[in-house]
Design an enzyme around this catalytic site. Sequence first.
Site, PDB file in Angstrom:
ATOM      1  N   GLU A 168       4.396  -6.109   1.877  1.00 51.49           N
ATOM      2  CA  GLU A 168       4.167  -6.583   0.499  1.00 51.49           C
ATOM      3  C   GLU A 168       4.002  -5.421  -0.464  1.00 51.49           C
ATOM      4  O   GLU A 168       2.912  -5.211  -1.008  1.00 51.49           O
ATOM      5  CB  GLU A 168       2.879  -7.423   0.467  1.00 51.49           C
ATOM      6  CG  GLU A 168       2.928  -8.655   1.309  1.00 51.49           C
ATOM      7  CD  GLU A 168       1.525  -9.184   1.642  1.00 51.49           C
ATOM      8  OE1 GLU A 168       0.527  -8.487   1.395  1.00 51.49           O
ATOM      9  OE2 GLU A 168       1.450 -10.303   2.147  1.00 51.49           O
ATOM     10  N   PRO A 169       5.035  -4.634  -0.700  1.00 51.06           N
ATOM     11  CA  PRO A 169       4.883  -3.555  -1.673  1.00 51.06           C
ATOM     12  C   PRO A 169       4.759  -4.093  -3.098  1.00 51.06           C
ATOM     13  O   PRO A 169       5.461  -5.029  -3.478  1.00 51.06           O
ATOM     14  CB  PRO A 169       6.187  -2.756  -1.509  1.00 51.06           C
ATOM     15  CG  PRO A 169       7.174  -3.760  -0.990  1.00 51.06           C
ATOM     16  CD  PRO A 169       6.385  -4.731  -0.149  1.00 51.06           C
ATOM     17  N   GLY A 170       3.845  -3.520  -3.852  1.00 51.14           N
ATOM     18  CA  GLY A 170       3.736  -3.854  -5.277  1.00 51.14           C
ATOM     19  C   GLY A 170       4.053  -2.601  -6.070  1.00 51.14           C
ATOM     20  O   GLY A 170       5.101  -2.447  -6.695  1.00 51.14           O
ATOM     21  N   ARG A 171       3.111  -1.630  -5.958  1.00 46.03           N
ATOM     22  CA  ARG A 171       3.238  -0.363  -6.666  1.00 46.03           C
ATOM     23  C   ARG A 171       4.592   0.314  -6.427  1.00 46.03           C
ATOM     24  O   ARG A 171       5.222   0.805  -7.361  1.00 46.03           O
ATOM     25  CB  ARG A 171       2.130   0.548  -6.149  1.00 46.03           C
ATOM     26  CG  ARG A 171       1.903   1.815  -6.928  1.00 46.03           C
ATOM     27  CD  ARG A 171       0.962   2.744  -6.141  1.00 46.03           C
ATOM     28  NE  ARG A 171      -0.199   2.057  -5.619  1.00 46.03           N
ATOM     29  CZ  ARG A 171      -1.351   1.931  -6.275  1.00 46.03           C
ATOM     30  NH1 ARG A 171      -1.477   2.458  -7.469  1.00 46.03           N
ATOM     31  NH2 ARG A 171      -2.372   1.292  -5.725  1.00 46.03           N
TER      32      ARG A 171
ATOM     33  N   CYS B 143     -14.319   1.862 -27.967  1.00 43.22           N
ATOM     34  CA  CYS B 143     -15.656   2.409 -28.216  1.00 43.22           C
ATOM     35  C   CYS B 143     -16.327   2.700 -26.893  1.00 43.22           C
ATOM     36  O   CYS B 143     -17.229   1.975 -26.448  1.00 43.22           O
ATOM     37  CB  CYS B 143     -16.474   1.416 -29.017  1.00 43.22           C
ATOM     38  SG  CYS B 143     -15.786   1.202 -30.638  1.00 43.22           S
ATOM     39  N   GLU B 144     -15.851   3.728 -26.236  1.00 44.80           N
ATOM     40  CA  GLU B 144     -16.266   4.036 -24.869  1.00 44.80           C
ATOM     41  C   GLU B 144     -15.888   5.491 -24.609  1.00 44.80           C
ATOM     42  O   GLU B 144     -14.702   5.824 -24.681  1.00 44.80           O
ATOM     43  CB  GLU B 144     -15.465   3.111 -23.947  1.00 44.80           C
ATOM     44  CG  GLU B 144     -15.936   2.969 -22.544  1.00 44.80           C
ATOM     45  CD  GLU B 144     -17.132   2.034 -22.433  1.00 44.80           C
ATOM     46  OE1 GLU B 144     -18.083   2.459 -21.794  1.00 44.80           O
ATOM     47  OE2 GLU B 144     -17.108   0.922 -22.999  1.00 44.80           O
TER      48      GLU B 144
ATOM     49  N   ARG C 207      -6.667   2.242 -14.963  1.00 45.28           N
ATOM     50  CA  ARG C 207      -6.695   2.963 -13.678  1.00 45.28           C
ATOM     51  C   ARG C 207      -7.465   4.290 -13.750  1.00 45.28           C
ATOM     52  O   ARG C 207      -8.234   4.603 -12.842  1.00 45.28           O
ATOM     53  CB  ARG C 207      -5.276   3.183 -13.135  1.00 45.28           C
ATOM     54  CG  ARG C 207      -4.605   1.891 -12.686  1.00 45.28           C
ATOM     55  CD  ARG C 207      -3.331   2.151 -11.900  1.00 45.28           C
ATOM     56  NE  ARG C 207      -3.568   2.748 -10.622  1.00 45.28           N
ATOM     57  CZ  ARG C 207      -3.321   4.012 -10.311  1.00 45.28           C
ATOM     58  NH1 ARG C 207      -2.790   4.827 -11.204  1.00 45.28           N
ATOM     59  NH2 ARG C 207      -3.587   4.474  -9.106  1.00 45.28           N
TER      60      ARG C 207
ATOM     61  N   GLY D 251       0.758  -1.246   0.000  1.00 47.59           N
ATOM     62  CA  GLY D 251       0.000   0.000   0.000  1.00 47.59           C
ATOM     63  C   GLY D 251       0.782   1.286   0.000  1.00 47.59           C
ATOM     64  O   GLY D 251       0.177   2.361  -0.015  1.00 47.59           O
TER      65      GLY D 251
HETATM   66  C1  LIG Z   1      -2.911  -8.131   0.506  1.00 47.64           C
HETATM   67  C2  LIG Z   1      -2.236  -7.163  -0.371  1.00 47.64           C
HETATM   68  N1  LIG Z   1      -0.897  -7.075  -0.324  1.00 47.64           N
HETATM   69  C3  LIG Z   1      -0.228  -6.217  -1.120  1.00 47.64           C
HETATM   70  C4  LIG Z   1      -0.891  -5.409  -2.024  1.00 47.64           C
HETATM   71  C5  LIG Z   1      -0.082  -4.499  -2.893  1.00 47.64           C
HETATM   72  O1  LIG Z   1      -0.435  -3.187  -2.706  1.00 47.64           O
HETATM   73  P1  LIG Z   1       0.418  -2.011  -3.375  1.00 47.64           P
HETATM   74  O2  LIG Z   1       0.661  -2.363  -4.801  1.00 47.64           O
HETATM   75  O3  LIG Z   1      -0.456  -0.831  -3.210  1.00 47.64           O
HETATM   76  O4  LIG Z   1       1.707  -1.919  -2.611  1.00 47.64           O
HETATM   77  C6  LIG Z   1      -2.284  -5.465  -2.106  1.00 47.64           C
HETATM   78  C7  LIG Z   1      -3.006  -4.615  -3.060  1.00 47.64           C
HETATM   79  O5  LIG Z   1      -4.168  -4.650  -3.281  1.00 47.64           O
HETATM   80  C8  LIG Z   1      -2.981  -6.378  -1.260  1.00 47.64           C
HETATM   81  O6  LIG Z   1      -4.313  -6.487  -1.304  1.00 47.64           O
END
Ligand SMILES: Cc1ncc(COP(=O)(O)O)c(C=O)c1O
Length: 423
Positions: A280-283, A351-352, A320, A243
């Site tokens: 758990e960073p993704g973004r 087409c939106e 997004r 997050g």
């Molecule tokens: C359980 C969990 N972990 C990690 C993430 C990754 O979040 P972010 O990409 O915002 O760091 C999410 C995103 O929805 C999530 O639901």
Amino acid sequence: MTALPWSLLPDTAAVDGDGHLVIGGCDTVRLAAEHGTPLFVYDEAHIRNRCREAVAAFGPGAVYASKAFLCRAMARLAHEEGMAIDVSTGGELHVCLEAGVPAEGLVFHGNNKSRNELRRALEVGVGRIIVDSFDELDRLQSLHEPGRRPPRILVRVTPGVEAHTHRFVSTGQDDSKFGFTVSSGAATRAIEEASSSSAVDLVGIHAHIGSQVFRVESFAEALRVVADFAKPFDLPELSIGGGLGVAYVEGESAPSITEWAQAMKDAAQALGVTAQLAAEPGRAIVAQAAITLYTVGTIKQLPGIRTYVAVDGGMSDNPRPILYGSGYETFVPARVNDHRPRVIRLVGKHCESGDVLVLEGRVPEALEVGDFIATPVTGAYGHSMGSNYNKVLRPAVVFVSDGEARLVVRRESFDDLLITDLG
Ligand SMILES: Cc1ncc(COP(=O)(O)O)c(C=O)c1O
């Protein structure tokens, strides 16, 4: 009027003598010409830097959330850099295993894991399962085979607090499809059930408390609530989910992974939390690593109203804006340092009417059909949330590093659209 803020570009971004944007030592204008558009260009060094930062900050608790962006090359890269990988479906699990990531390095999420998904996870021996419901506990119980080591699990709880973009919010209610509700007592019951089961090995508690969060204080406050709940159980692991926010547009700034981790560690220490913290960073790992290159196909001027600039992609490569109203910048990669006095609306080819990529993009005065145009910070939840709507072909992805461009996902062909179509 200003030129694109350099801070929104990947770590290795540079400008060459012609004014072209160079990433990973590769001229992005040339990449667009060679590979076609739309094209995702990922800076490999940028991803590696962020993974290393996460590992330095969280040690064995550093987990990459693969929902942000996943292909085999990405999975290998995160694994090579020492991150575990969060997968939330059988599909993400499959891609990571096919990439050669050892199952031990995978953390399996999901609010509705099927029996087959769980069976596969148990067979291959994923490192952790984040259990989300009593139904899932039942499924794990029924899949248990005597003699096989029970899976290590974390129980996902819904603590009734959220870390919002700029705020800490106590929702007071728990209206979420995810996890076990703390306030109703379900979370405590889940922990009791898991502790007494021989089918699972309970090692921790998990809570995901927000998304696109810019204030580490909001995280720290939310962590306090989760840690308070977790304390009596004295389990060895505590995951705070993902997050951490990233800047998408001029004027935004976000904490670094290091700052985020420090705030979490300080909060944990003040609370006397001894559990290993996981995150758990993704973004924050991939968003700023990539740009998307498009070709301008149509320019429609509505005097006194606005100018629509239509490109060869749209909501199918970046949903997004339409899903969350997210903002982006626009720039012309052949003139990356030019001022951008002209305001345009960047739209796709679907087409939106809602197929808008950038509501108020800025570009240099001279913009013509055939020019390449780009959006930065598209590395997370663009390609991964993409679709084939209108049977538009999904773009190619290149990883660039040290002057080499590596095609890691090829562009779809029309025949690909028929692979699952049995006529
Ligand atoms: C359980 C969990 N972990 C990690 C993430 C990754 O979040 P972010 O990409 O915002 O760091 C999410 C995103 O929805 C999530 O639901």
